[in-house]
Design an enzyme around this catalytic site. Structure first.
Site, mmCIF file in Angstrom:
data_model
loop_
_atom_site.group_PDB
_atom_site.id
_atom_site.type_symbol
_atom_site.label_atom_id
_atom_site.label_comp_id
_atom_site.label_asym_id
_atom_site.label_seq_id
_atom_site.Cartn_x
_atom_site.Cartn_y
_atom_site.Cartn_z
ATOM 1 N N SER A 183 0.971 -1.279 -0.172
ATOM 2 C CA SER A 183 0.051 0.060 0.012
ATOM 3 C C SER A 183 1.025 1.270 -0.091
ATOM 4 O O SER A 183 1.951 1.256 0.547
ATOM 5 C CB SER A 183 -1.060 0.042 1.284
ATOM 6 N N GLY A 184 0.399 2.135 -0.758
ATOM 7 C CA GLY A 184 1.429 3.642 -0.519
ATOM 8 C C GLY A 184 2.588 3.570 -1.106
ATOM 9 O O GLY A 184 2.805 3.048 -2.248
ATOM 10 N N ASP A 185 3.681 3.594 -0.078
ATOM 11 C CA ASP A 185 5.058 3.492 -0.434
ATOM 12 C C ASP A 185 5.515 2.272 0.311
ATOM 13 O O ASP A 185 6.876 2.199 0.420
ATOM 14 C CB ASP A 185 5.739 4.953 0.118
ATOM 15 N N ILE A 186 4.813 1.479 0.725
ATOM 16 C CA ILE A 186 5.348 0.266 1.336
ATOM 17 C C ILE A 186 5.319 -1.030 0.277
ATOM 18 O O ILE A 186 4.422 -1.327 -0.390
ATOM 19 C CB ILE A 186 4.549 -0.532 2.366
#
Length: 280
Positions: free
Chosen positions: A188-191
Site C-alpha cells: 500500500s502507498g509507499d510500502i
C-alpha cells in the site's frame, strides 16, 4: 443416432460448416470439442444420444473447420415426443467472458498501479514457502519490508501523478534487482514487500536488501526536477522448526521496519524476538 438435421447461422459461423454441408453428417464431425481447462472433461457424444440423458452446461474448446480454437459454453437437451427423439445442442462463444474473468482475477491479485503482486498474492506465495519447509525443504528464506523515506512531501509537493510515477519507477528498480523467482509486492502507498526464496543466510538477505536500497537511491527525474529517494527496511529470516504463519512473518517484518524508521534514512533492521517483546 448422432446425425445432424439442421444448424442455425451462428452455429455456421462458429463451426465453419454451412447448413447444406452438415445435413446428414455425424455431430462428432461437425463439433470438434475438447476440454477447456485442466479439470474439464470432453463431451461424450455417444453417451449423449445413446442414453438420452442430455449434457449439463460446460466449457469446452471448439476447433472450427478452418482451424480456429474457440472457447464455448456447451449444453445439450433431449426432446422426446410420440414420433421421434431429438437432441438440441446449444453452444456460445465465451471468449469475451473469459477475458473479463481474467481481468477480474488479475485485479484481485495484482496492484493496479505497478502490476506487482498485491498483499493477497504475496501472502499466498509466502504460505507456499512455509508449506515447502514443512515438507522437508531445509533452505532458508527471508522477507523484506521496505518503506520509502519522505514520500508524503514529494507526493504532496509534486502532485499525485508524479507520486504515482515515482512509485512505478521504484517498483521497476526493485523488480530488476531481485531474482526472477523472488516475489516483489506493493502492499500500500509507499510500502513494498519482497520474498527472497531461497536466502542462504542472513548475510545474503542483508546484501539483497542493500542492493535494493542502492537501486532506489539512484536520482530520479520527476516534473523537471531531480528526486533523491531512500528507503528503510525491516528484514525477517524464516526460523526452521518454528510455528510461523504468513501473518506472523509479516507482523515481524513490519515491526522491524518501524524500528528502522527510528534510525537514519536508508537504514535496515533485522528482526529479533526482543523487538516483538517490546512491541507487546
Amino acid at each position: 443416432s448422432g446425425e445432424v438435421f439442421v444448424i442455425n447461422p451462428i452455429a455456421e459461423q462458429l463451426s465453419g460448416w454451412s447448413r447444406e454441408d452438415v445435413r446428414g453428417r455425424n455431430i462428432e464431425e461437425i463439433l470438434n470439442l475438447s476440454a477447456l481447462g485442466e479439470f474439464d472433461v470432453a463431451v461424450d457424444f455417444k453417451a449423449l444420444y445413446e442414453t438420452g440423458g442430455g449434457v449439463a452446461p460446460g466449457r469446452h474448446v471448439l476447433t472450427s473447420l478452418d482451424g480456429r480454437a474457440i472457447p464455448v459454453e456447451f449444453s445439450a437437451t433431449v426432446i422426446e415426443d410420440l414420433r421421434t427423439e431429438l437432441v438440441v445442442i446449444t453452444f456460445r462463444d465465451i471468449s469475451m467472458q473469459l477475458d473479463y474473468e481474467q481481468q477480474i482475477r488479475h485485479t484481485a491479485f495484482f496492484d493496479g498501479l505497478t502490476d506487482l503482486p498485491n498483499r493477497a498474492l504475496f501472502l499466498d506465495r509466502l504460505d507456499s514457502s512455509l508449506n515447502r519447509r514443512k515438507r522437508g525443504n531445509s533452505e532458508e528464506f527471508a522477507v523484506l519490508f521496505l518503506g520509502l523515506d519522505s514520500f508524503a512531501p514529494i507526493n504532496e509537493g509534486l502532485g499525485h501523478e508524479q507520486g504515482d510515477a515515482l512509485i512505478t519507477a521504484v517498483s521497476e528498480r526493485i523488480r530488476s534487482t531481485v531474482r526472477p523467482d523472488d516475489t516483489v509486492s506493493r502492499f500500500s502507498g509507499d510500502i513494498f514487500a519482497v520474498l527472497l526464496d531461497p536466502a542462504d543466510s542472513i548475510q545474503g538477505a542483508i546484501q539483497a536488501c542493500s542492493r535494493i536500497q542502492r537501486a532506489i537511491e539512484k536520482p530520479l527525474a520527476l516534473a523537471g526536477t531531480t528526486v533523491n529517494m531512500t528507503a528503510r527496511a525491516g528484514i525477517v529470516m524464516h526460523r526452521q522448526g518454528s510455528n510461523e504463519t504468513p501473518e506472523s512473518i509479516l507482523r515481524d517484518a513490519d515491526t522491524a521496519l518501524h524500528r528502522a524508521k527510528l534510525d537514519a534514512k536508508g537504514s535496515y533492521v533485522v528482526f529479533d524476538n526482543e523487538m516483538y517483546e517490546k512491541a507487546l
